[in-house]
Design an enzyme around this catalytic site. Structure first.
Site, short mmCIF file in Angstrom:
data_model
loop_
_atom_site.label_atom_id
_atom_site.label_comp_id
_atom_site.label_asym_id
_atom_site.label_seq_id
_atom_site.Cartn_x
_atom_site.Cartn_y
_atom_site.Cartn_z
CB VAL A 22 -5.48 -1.18 -11.92
CG1 VAL A 22 -5.71 -2.10 -12.82
CG2 VAL A 22 -6.38 -1.71 -10.68
CB ALA A 73 10.86 0.67 -5.74
CE LYS A 100 -1.10 -4.91 -5.89
NZ LYS A 100 0.23 -4.00 -6.08
CB THR A 103 3.16 1.93 2.97
OG1 THR A 103 1.61 1.66 3.15
CG2 THR A 103 3.37 3.09 3.65
CE LYS A 146 -1.62 -4.82 -10.10
NZ LYS A 146 -0.59 -5.31 -10.89
#
Length: 340
Positions: free
Chosen positions: A152, A10, A125, A96, A225
Protein backbone atom coordinates in the site's frame (compact mmCIF):
# COMPACT_ATOMS: atom_id res chain seq x y z
CA UNK A 1 19.55 -13.38 7.08
CA UNK A 2 19.25 -15.26 3.79
CA UNK A 3 16.76 -13.79 1.31
CA UNK A 4 14.93 -15.53 -1.55
CA UNK A 5 13.37 -13.15 -4.10
CA UNK A 6 10.60 -14.44 -6.36
CA UNK A 7 10.13 -11.95 -9.19
CA UNK A 8 13.06 -10.05 -10.69
CA UNK A 9 11.20 -7.26 -12.46
CA UNK A 10 11.36 -3.59 -11.50
CA UNK A 11 10.62 -4.14 -7.80
CA UNK A 12 12.82 -7.22 -7.46
CA UNK A 13 15.73 -5.39 -9.07
CA UNK A 14 15.04 -2.43 -6.79
CA UNK A 15 15.30 -4.70 -3.73
CA UNK A 16 18.62 -6.15 -4.91
CA UNK A 17 19.98 -2.70 -5.72
CA UNK A 18 18.88 -1.32 -2.33
CA UNK A 19 20.52 -4.23 -0.48
CA UNK A 20 23.73 -3.67 -2.46
CA UNK A 21 23.62 0.03 -1.54
CA UNK A 22 22.73 -0.36 2.12
CA UNK A 23 24.03 -3.71 3.41
CA UNK A 24 27.21 -2.29 4.97
CA UNK A 25 25.04 0.25 6.76
CA UNK A 26 22.70 -2.50 7.99
CA UNK A 27 25.66 -4.46 9.39
CA UNK A 28 26.95 -1.39 11.19
CA UNK A 29 23.60 -0.17 12.52
CA UNK A 30 21.71 -3.41 13.24
CA UNK A 31 24.24 -6.24 13.02
CA UNK A 32 22.19 -7.49 10.07
CA UNK A 33 24.00 -9.09 7.12
CA UNK A 34 21.63 -9.74 4.22
CA UNK A 35 22.53 -12.41 1.68
CA UNK A 36 20.41 -12.92 -1.43
CA UNK A 37 20.59 -16.66 -2.08
CA UNK A 38 18.01 -16.98 -4.88
CA UNK A 39 16.28 -14.82 -7.48
CA UNK A 40 13.77 -15.90 -10.11
CA UNK A 41 12.27 -14.49 -13.29
CA UNK A 42 10.47 -15.97 -16.28
CA UNK A 43 13.75 -17.43 -17.60
CA UNK A 44 14.50 -19.47 -14.50
CA UNK A 45 16.65 -18.68 -11.48
CA UNK A 46 20.01 -17.76 -10.02
CA UNK A 47 20.58 -19.74 -6.84
CA UNK A 48 23.55 -20.06 -4.48
CA UNK A 49 23.15 -20.84 -0.81
CA UNK A 50 26.40 -18.96 -0.09
CA UNK A 51 24.88 -15.78 -1.52
CA UNK A 52 24.85 -14.21 -4.97
CA UNK A 53 27.07 -11.32 -6.06
CA UNK A 54 24.45 -8.57 -6.24
CA UNK A 55 26.27 -6.27 -8.63
CA UNK A 56 26.95 -9.19 -10.99
CA UNK A 57 23.31 -10.26 -10.69
CA UNK A 58 22.07 -6.79 -11.66
CA UNK A 59 24.59 -6.56 -14.49
CA UNK A 60 23.54 -9.97 -15.83
CA UNK A 61 19.86 -9.01 -15.77
CA UNK A 62 20.57 -5.65 -17.39
CA UNK A 63 22.68 -7.09 -20.21
CA UNK A 64 20.82 -10.33 -20.95
CA UNK A 65 17.36 -9.84 -19.46
CA UNK A 66 17.61 -13.22 -17.71
CA UNK A 67 18.49 -14.12 -14.12
CA UNK A 68 19.23 -17.63 -15.36
CA UNK A 69 22.29 -16.30 -17.24
CA UNK A 70 24.04 -15.56 -13.93
CA UNK A 71 27.50 -17.18 -14.18
CA UNK A 72 27.82 -20.68 -12.65
CA UNK A 73 24.68 -20.46 -10.52
CA UNK A 74 22.07 -19.64 -13.17
CA UNK A 75 19.51 -22.36 -13.91
CA UNK A 76 17.32 -22.06 -17.00
CA UNK A 77 13.67 -23.10 -16.64
CA UNK A 78 13.78 -23.55 -12.86
CA UNK A 79 10.34 -22.83 -11.39
CA UNK A 80 9.55 -20.69 -8.38
CA UNK A 81 8.34 -23.74 -6.45
CA UNK A 82 11.56 -25.62 -7.23
CA UNK A 83 13.53 -22.67 -5.90
CA UNK A 84 11.49 -22.67 -2.68
CA UNK A 85 12.30 -26.36 -2.29
CA UNK A 86 16.01 -26.06 -2.97
CA UNK A 87 17.09 -22.67 -1.61
CA UNK A 88 18.30 -22.38 1.96
CA UNK A 89 16.61 -19.13 2.95
CA UNK A 90 15.15 -17.39 6.00
CA UNK A 91 12.81 -14.84 4.42
CA UNK A 92 10.86 -14.91 1.17
CA UNK A 93 10.44 -11.63 -0.72
CA UNK A 94 7.43 -12.24 -2.98
CA UNK A 95 7.30 -9.62 -5.74
CA UNK A 96 5.82 -11.50 -8.69
CA UNK A 97 3.16 -9.66 -10.77
CA UNK A 98 -0.20 -9.05 -9.10
CA UNK A 99 -3.20 -11.11 -10.21
CA UNK A 100 -6.42 -9.77 -8.73
CA UNK A 101 -8.55 -12.58 -10.18
CA UNK A 102 -7.13 -15.38 -8.04
CA UNK A 103 -4.03 -14.04 -6.28
CA UNK A 104 -1.82 -16.62 -7.95
CA UNK A 105 0.93 -17.66 -8.16
CA UNK A 106 1.82 -15.45 -5.20
CA UNK A 107 -0.66 -17.10 -2.81
CA UNK A 108 0.84 -20.54 -3.43
CA UNK A 109 4.37 -19.19 -2.98
CA UNK A 110 3.46 -17.52 0.32
CA UNK A 111 1.66 -20.57 1.72
CA UNK A 112 4.59 -22.81 0.75
CA UNK A 113 6.99 -20.51 2.61
CA UNK A 114 4.74 -20.52 5.69
CA UNK A 115 4.56 -24.33 5.63
CA UNK A 116 8.36 -24.39 5.61
CA UNK A 117 8.43 -22.00 8.62
CA UNK A 118 9.85 -19.11 6.61
CA UNK A 119 9.02 -15.44 7.11
CA UNK A 120 7.45 -13.58 4.17
CA UNK A 121 7.62 -9.98 2.95
CA UNK A 122 5.52 -9.01 -0.06
CA UNK A 123 4.38 -6.06 -2.14
CA UNK A 124 1.87 -8.27 -3.97
CA UNK A 125 -1.66 -6.92 -3.55
CA UNK A 126 -3.51 -9.84 -5.16
CA UNK A 127 -3.39 -12.46 -2.39
CA UNK A 128 -3.75 -9.80 0.31
CA UNK A 129 -6.88 -8.33 -1.28
CA UNK A 130 -8.49 -11.75 -1.71
CA UNK A 131 -7.25 -13.97 1.13
CA UNK A 132 -6.01 -11.68 3.88
CA UNK A 133 -7.55 -13.51 6.84
CA UNK A 134 -6.48 -16.93 5.57
CA UNK A 135 -2.89 -15.87 4.95
CA UNK A 136 -2.53 -14.00 8.21
CA UNK A 137 -3.98 -16.93 10.15
CA UNK A 138 -1.68 -19.40 8.41
CA UNK A 139 1.36 -17.27 9.27
CA UNK A 140 0.33 -17.16 12.93
CA UNK A 141 -0.34 -20.90 13.01
CA UNK A 142 3.18 -21.54 11.72
CA UNK A 143 4.85 -19.02 14.03
CA UNK A 144 6.29 -16.88 11.24
CA UNK A 145 6.23 -13.19 10.38
CA UNK A 146 4.13 -11.85 7.48
CA UNK A 147 4.84 -8.27 6.43
CA UNK A 148 3.39 -6.23 3.54
CA UNK A 149 4.13 -2.52 4.07
CA UNK A 150 5.04 -2.15 0.38
CA UNK A 151 1.62 -3.38 -0.78
CA UNK A 152 0.00 0.00 0.00
CA UNK A 153 1.47 3.31 -1.06
CA UNK A 154 4.98 2.21 -2.05
CA UNK A 155 7.25 4.29 0.18
CA UNK A 156 4.37 5.95 2.05
CA UNK A 157 4.68 4.62 5.62
CA UNK A 158 1.21 3.59 6.76
CA UNK A 159 0.77 -0.02 7.90
CA UNK A 160 3.77 -0.31 10.22
CA UNK A 161 3.30 3.32 11.23
CA UNK A 162 -0.26 2.60 12.33
CA UNK A 163 0.65 -0.61 14.17
CA UNK A 164 3.70 0.79 15.92
CA UNK A 165 3.60 4.59 16.25
CA UNK A 166 -0.20 4.72 16.65
CA UNK A 167 -0.42 1.51 18.69
CA UNK A 168 -2.22 3.32 21.53
CA UNK A 169 -4.98 4.50 19.20
CA UNK A 170 -8.10 2.99 17.73
CA UNK A 171 -8.38 3.90 14.05
CA UNK A 172 -11.93 4.88 13.16
CA UNK A 173 -11.52 5.49 9.43
CA UNK A 174 -9.03 5.96 6.62
CA UNK A 175 -9.28 8.26 3.60
CA UNK A 176 -6.53 8.13 1.01
CA UNK A 177 -5.18 8.79 -2.45
CA UNK A 178 -3.72 5.34 -2.97
CA UNK A 179 -2.81 5.25 -6.66
CA UNK A 180 -0.05 7.41 -8.10
CA UNK A 181 -1.00 6.99 -11.76
CA UNK A 182 -4.51 8.35 -11.34
CA UNK A 183 -3.25 11.18 -9.17
CA UNK A 184 -0.73 12.11 -11.86
CA UNK A 185 -3.43 12.12 -14.54
CA UNK A 186 -5.89 14.17 -12.49
CA UNK A 187 -3.15 16.61 -11.43
CA UNK A 188 -2.12 17.19 -15.04
CA UNK A 189 -5.75 17.63 -16.14
CA UNK A 190 -6.29 20.22 -13.41
CA UNK A 191 -3.14 22.18 -14.30
CA UNK A 192 -3.42 22.08 -18.07
CA UNK A 193 -7.13 21.70 -18.82
CA UNK A 194 -6.28 18.75 -21.10
CA UNK A 195 -8.54 15.78 -21.72
CA UNK A 196 -8.31 12.48 -19.86
CA UNK A 197 -7.43 10.65 -23.09
CA UNK A 198 -4.57 13.01 -23.94
CA UNK A 199 -2.97 12.89 -20.47
CA UNK A 200 -3.40 9.11 -20.29
CA UNK A 201 -1.57 8.69 -23.61
CA UNK A 202 1.28 10.93 -22.46
CA UNK A 203 1.42 9.07 -19.13
CA UNK A 204 1.81 5.79 -21.00
CA UNK A 205 4.59 7.25 -23.14
CA UNK A 206 6.38 8.37 -19.95
CA UNK A 207 5.97 4.92 -18.39
CA UNK A 208 3.80 6.26 -15.56
CA UNK A 209 0.70 4.46 -16.82
CA UNK A 210 0.70 0.86 -18.04
CA UNK A 211 0.01 -0.10 -21.65
CA UNK A 212 -3.22 -1.57 -20.29
CA UNK A 213 -4.07 1.04 -17.63
CA UNK A 214 -7.36 -0.49 -16.44
CA UNK A 215 -6.11 -1.57 -13.00
CA UNK A 216 -5.15 2.02 -12.23
CA UNK A 217 -7.72 4.18 -13.98
CA UNK A 218 -10.72 1.98 -13.17
CA UNK A 219 -9.83 2.07 -9.47
CA UNK A 220 -8.89 -1.62 -9.13
CA UNK A 221 -5.42 -0.99 -7.70
CA UNK A 222 -6.74 1.55 -5.18
CA UNK A 223 -9.54 -0.87 -4.21
CA UNK A 224 -7.01 -3.61 -3.45
CA UNK A 225 -5.09 -1.23 -1.20
CA UNK A 226 -8.29 -0.08 0.49
CA UNK A 227 -9.10 -3.71 1.35
CA UNK A 228 -5.62 -4.28 2.76
CA UNK A 229 -5.96 -1.21 4.99
CA UNK A 230 -9.46 -2.21 6.10
CA UNK A 231 -8.30 -5.66 7.16
CA UNK A 232 -4.88 -4.85 8.58
CA UNK A 233 -5.66 -1.59 10.38
CA UNK A 234 -9.38 -1.68 11.17
CA UNK A 235 -9.74 -5.42 11.77
CA UNK A 236 -12.32 -5.89 9.03
CA UNK A 237 -12.85 -9.18 7.21
CA UNK A 238 -13.43 -8.00 3.63
CA UNK A 239 -12.08 -8.78 0.18
CA UNK A 240 -11.84 -7.04 -3.17
CA UNK A 241 -15.38 -8.03 -4.17
CA UNK A 242 -16.76 -5.99 -1.24
CA UNK A 243 -15.45 -2.64 -2.54
CA UNK A 244 -17.71 -0.23 -4.41
CA UNK A 245 -15.50 1.08 -7.24
CA UNK A 246 -15.75 4.00 -9.65
CA UNK A 247 -12.71 4.94 -11.73
CA UNK A 248 -11.61 8.21 -13.35
CA UNK A 249 -12.12 7.47 -17.07
CA UNK A 250 -15.31 9.54 -17.24
CA UNK A 251 -13.80 12.65 -15.61
CA UNK A 252 -13.93 15.57 -18.08
CA UNK A 253 -11.89 18.80 -18.26
CA UNK A 254 -15.19 20.65 -17.75
CA UNK A 255 -15.90 18.91 -14.44
CA UNK A 256 -12.37 19.62 -13.25
CA UNK A 257 -12.65 23.28 -14.30
CA UNK A 258 -15.99 23.64 -12.49
CA UNK A 259 -14.50 22.13 -9.32
CA UNK A 260 -11.50 24.50 -9.50
CA UNK A 261 -13.78 27.51 -9.84
CA UNK A 262 -15.24 26.59 -6.45
CA UNK A 263 -11.83 25.97 -4.85
CA UNK A 264 -11.82 22.17 -5.21
CA UNK A 265 -9.84 19.46 -6.97
CA UNK A 266 -11.05 16.04 -8.10
CA UNK A 267 -9.07 13.11 -6.69
CA UNK A 268 -9.57 9.34 -6.64
CA UNK A 269 -10.18 8.55 -2.96
CA UNK A 270 -10.31 5.24 -1.13
CA UNK A 271 -12.41 5.22 2.05
CA UNK A 272 -12.75 2.76 4.91
CA UNK A 273 -15.20 3.92 7.57
CA UNK A 274 -18.17 2.36 9.35
CA UNK A 275 -19.84 0.24 6.71
CA UNK A 276 -18.22 2.16 3.83
CA UNK A 277 -15.64 0.45 1.63
CA UNK A 278 -15.36 2.56 -1.49
CA UNK A 279 -13.06 3.97 -4.17
CA UNK A 280 -14.41 6.89 -6.18
CA UNK A 281 -13.55 10.35 -7.58
CA UNK A 282 -14.31 13.02 -4.96
CA UNK A 283 -13.96 16.73 -4.40
CA UNK A 284 -11.13 17.79 -2.09
CA UNK A 285 -10.45 21.35 -1.11
CA UNK A 286 -7.41 23.08 -2.62
CA UNK A 287 -4.78 23.53 0.10
CA UNK A 288 -5.95 20.45 2.00
CA UNK A 289 -3.60 17.49 2.70
CA UNK A 290 -5.21 15.74 -0.28
CA UNK A 291 -4.16 18.45 -2.77
CA UNK A 292 -0.97 16.59 -3.68
CA UNK A 293 0.41 16.55 -7.21
CA UNK A 294 2.15 13.98 -9.36
CA UNK A 295 2.44 10.38 -8.25
CA UNK A 296 2.32 11.14 -4.53
CA UNK A 297 0.03 9.12 -2.27
CA UNK A 298 -1.56 10.48 0.90
CA UNK A 299 -3.74 8.99 3.61
CA UNK A 300 -5.45 10.41 6.68
CA UNK A 301 -6.11 8.09 9.61
CA UNK A 302 -8.84 9.28 11.96
CA UNK A 303 -8.04 8.07 15.48
CA UNK A 304 -9.57 8.36 18.93
CA UNK A 305 -6.52 9.72 20.79
CA UNK A 306 -4.34 11.41 18.13
CA UNK A 307 -7.29 12.71 16.07
CA UNK A 308 -6.33 13.05 12.37
CA UNK A 309 -2.87 11.85 11.33
CA UNK A 310 -1.82 12.27 7.69
CA UNK A 311 1.02 10.51 5.91
CA UNK A 312 2.41 11.32 2.47
CA UNK A 313 4.89 9.48 0.28
CA UNK A 314 5.79 8.28 -3.19
CA UNK A 315 3.33 5.64 -4.23
CA UNK A 316 5.57 3.79 -6.66
CA UNK A 317 9.11 3.37 -7.94
CA UNK A 318 11.58 0.47 -7.59
CA UNK A 319 13.79 1.95 -4.86
CA UNK A 320 10.85 3.57 -3.08
CA UNK A 321 9.01 0.24 -2.90
CA UNK A 322 12.26 -1.51 -1.95
CA UNK A 323 12.62 0.86 0.99
CA UNK A 324 9.35 -0.45 2.42
CA UNK A 325 10.32 -4.08 1.76
CA UNK A 326 13.66 -3.59 3.52
CA UNK A 327 11.98 -1.90 6.48
CA UNK A 328 9.86 -5.06 6.86
CA UNK A 329 12.94 -7.28 6.66
CA UNK A 330 14.68 -5.20 9.33
CA UNK A 331 11.55 -5.40 11.49
CA UNK A 332 11.51 -9.20 11.19
CA UNK A 333 15.18 -9.33 12.12
CA UNK A 334 14.62 -7.17 15.22
CA UNK A 335 11.70 -9.38 16.33
CA UNK A 336 13.86 -12.48 16.00
CA UNK A 337 16.67 -10.84 17.97
CA UNK A 338 14.23 -9.99 20.78
CA UNK A 339 12.91 -13.55 20.84
CA UNK A 340 16.33 -15.13 21.22
Amino acid sequence: MKICILGFGAVGKGVVKAISMKNDRFKEKYGLDLKVVAVTDTSGAAISNNGLDLDLLLETKEKTGKASNYPEHGVSGMSNMQVLEEAEYDCLVEVTPTDICNGEPAKTHILKAFEDKKDVVTSNKGPLALYFKELNGFAMDNGVQFKFEASVGGAMPIINFAHETLSSCDIDSILGILNGTTNYILSRMAKEGSSYEQILKESQELGIAETNPAQDVEGIDAACKTVILANSLLGRDVSFKDVEITGISKITPESISLAKSEGYLIKLIGEVSGDVLEVSPRLVREGSPFAVDGTLNVATLKTDLAEDVTVVGKGAGPLETASAILSDIISIYKIKQCNR
